[in-house]
Design an enzyme around this catalytic site. Structure first.
Site: not given
Ligand code: FAD
Length: 390
Positions: A72, A293, A385, A201, A297
């Site tokens: 995009h 969100p 962005y 948006y 980011k």
């Molecule tokens: C509901 C939701 C909607 C979102 N929508 C958007 C969006 O539209 N746009 C956007 O940019 N961002 C969005 N985000 C943010 C984005 O998805 C996150 O920033 C991204 O997933 C971060 O990745 P991560 O690996 O750091 O964390 P996570 O994806 O949260 O991964 C963490 C992992 O650790 C695991 N875990 C947790 N506790 C433990 C434990 N005690 N022991 C072992 N494993 C564990 C979890 O199961 C998970 O698999 C959203 C987040 C959520 C929660």
């Protein structure tokens, strides 16, 4: 069992870190408390900055992203029922974003990990982290009916906002900054063609809306909703009717409706924990910070943290030194606060805040008018962005 790096969490942060370390010949295990299917089924982010795409390429998992992702070059802002395009590429010397779902990124990384024969323990119970203030940290967990312990050099806390790693740090060693917003996002995923070619948006007096997508045949829409809203009270029909009310006439006309594949409500929060390193425990991604969100980011910040963390660990194993690890937290936080500011600002600009009243709405419209008419303001928006440099 002994490994060089124990990674907690198989979200995008943990999987991407695992892949980059594997390519550098560093031995790592990933412990995840959910099943593989559960992790893959979570519908979350979908917009990748160029830096995240480059990092996924470096990790050797970019081929499907380039084949199926949608590049995009702009986004649209809609207010007072009129749409205005921001040409991201023209304003940033050719930069763009790529629409490719977090579930697809996760699948590509899981497949690469399986192909490499690298170890991931899914459904690891009662994961706990120990002795990270000394030279020999340990991770304990339960799986297959037994208790296990892993000795390692470093623990990477990639376990998201509700994970165990940040909570294991003594309270006096960590400072947190938080803002909770008085509304949430009601999201709907459907196998229908998106109502526009680019993300729209929408600032509307009934509340914010976002028209997003995961592919040319799969749409993701969001509506600002009250925090106490019950998902059961939102039939698909009610969602589509409310979305249509918030769109401009052409987008409302182009909207193709269909049965939802998924519907959920997410609260909006800004959160940062400082620092991100505690001896031999290093936090990355949502474990250390959350953004609303609105600016797309969250996933992108996870990628930039992993870039800094993988670089620091690779440098440590190559040189035996700690300089990059010592600099890890400050490097990440500088970029994180930029993204926190942008996500907060976009949220303020586009949502209805009941306590701001009619004056607040007039100020929002004045700022939007300036944003679309001032090249300086549009450029500042576009730079943020598409993503600030790593
Ligand atoms: C509901 C939701 C909607 C979102 N929508 C958007 C969006 O539209 N746009 C956007 O940019 N961002 C969005 N985000 C943010 C984005 O998805 C996150 O920033 C991204 O997933 C971060 O990745 P991560 O690996 O750091 O964390 P996570 O994806 O949260 O991964 C963490 C992992 O650790 C695991 N875990 C947790 N506790 C433990 C434990 N005690 N022991 C072992 N494993 C564990 C979890 O199961 C998970 O698999 C959203 C987040 C959520 C929660």
């Amino acid at each position: 069992m002994r490994v060089q790096v124990a990674i907690i969490g198989a979200g995008p942060s943990g999987l991407l870190l695992g892949q980059l370390l594997h390519l550098a010949g560093i031995d790592a295990v990933i412990l995840e408390n959910r099943s593989r299917e559960y992790v893959l089924g979570r519908i979350r982010a979908g917009v990748l900055e160029q830096g995240a795409v480059d990092l996924l390429d470096r990790a050797g998992v970019g081929s499907r992203l380039h084949a199926e992702g949608l590049v995009h070059h702009g986004i649209e802002l809609c207010f007072e029922s009129v749409r205005h395009r921001i040409d991201l590429s023209e304003l940033t010397g050719g930069k763009c974003v790529t629409v490719y779902g977090q579930t697809e990124v996760t699948k590509d990384l899981m497949d690469a990990r399986a192909a490499a024969g690298a170890k991931t323990v899914y459904e690891a119970d009662a994961v706990s982290v120990h002795d990270f203030d000394g030279d020999r940290p340990k991770v304990r967990y339960r799986a297959d009916g037994g208790a296990h312990e892993i000795e390692c050099d470093f623990i990477a806390g990639c376990d998201g906002f509700h994970g165990v790693c940040r909570k294991s740090v003594p309270a006096k060693a960590i400072t947190t900054y938080e803002r909770v917003y008085p509304f949430g996002w009601l999201g709907l995923l459907a196998d229908t063609p998106p109502c526009g070619d680019e993300l729209i948006y929408v600032n509307h007096e009934r509340g914010f809306a976002l028209c997003s997508m995961r592919s040319r045949s799969r749409s993701r829409y969001y509506l600002q909703c009250a925090l106490d809203e019950q998902i059961a009270e939102w039939s698909d029909q009610r969602f589509w009717d409310e979305l249509r009310r918030r769109l401009d006439p052409a987008a409302a006309e182009a909207l193709v409706t269909g049965p939802s594949l998924e519907k959920s409500i997410a609260p909006l929060r800004s959160f940062v924990a400082e620092p991100m390193r505690f001896g031999r425990l290093l936090l990355a991604g949502d474990a250390a910070h959350i953004v609303p969100p609105t600016g797309a980011k969250g996933l992108n910040l996870a990628a930039s943290d992993v870039h800094y963390l993988s670089t620091a660990l690779i440098d440590h194993y190559a040189t035996g030194g700690f300089a990059e690890l010592d600099a890890y937290s400050a490097k990440c936080l500088r970029r994180i606060w930029q993204a926190e500011r942008f996500s907060w600002w976009m949220t303020k600009l586009l949502h209805c805040f009941s306590d701001e009243g009619a004056f607040g709405r007039k100020i929002q419209v004045a700022e939007l008018v300036h944003l679309i008419n001032s090249r300086a303001a549009s450029t500042a928006f576009a730079e943020n962005y598409v993503g600030l440099p790593y």
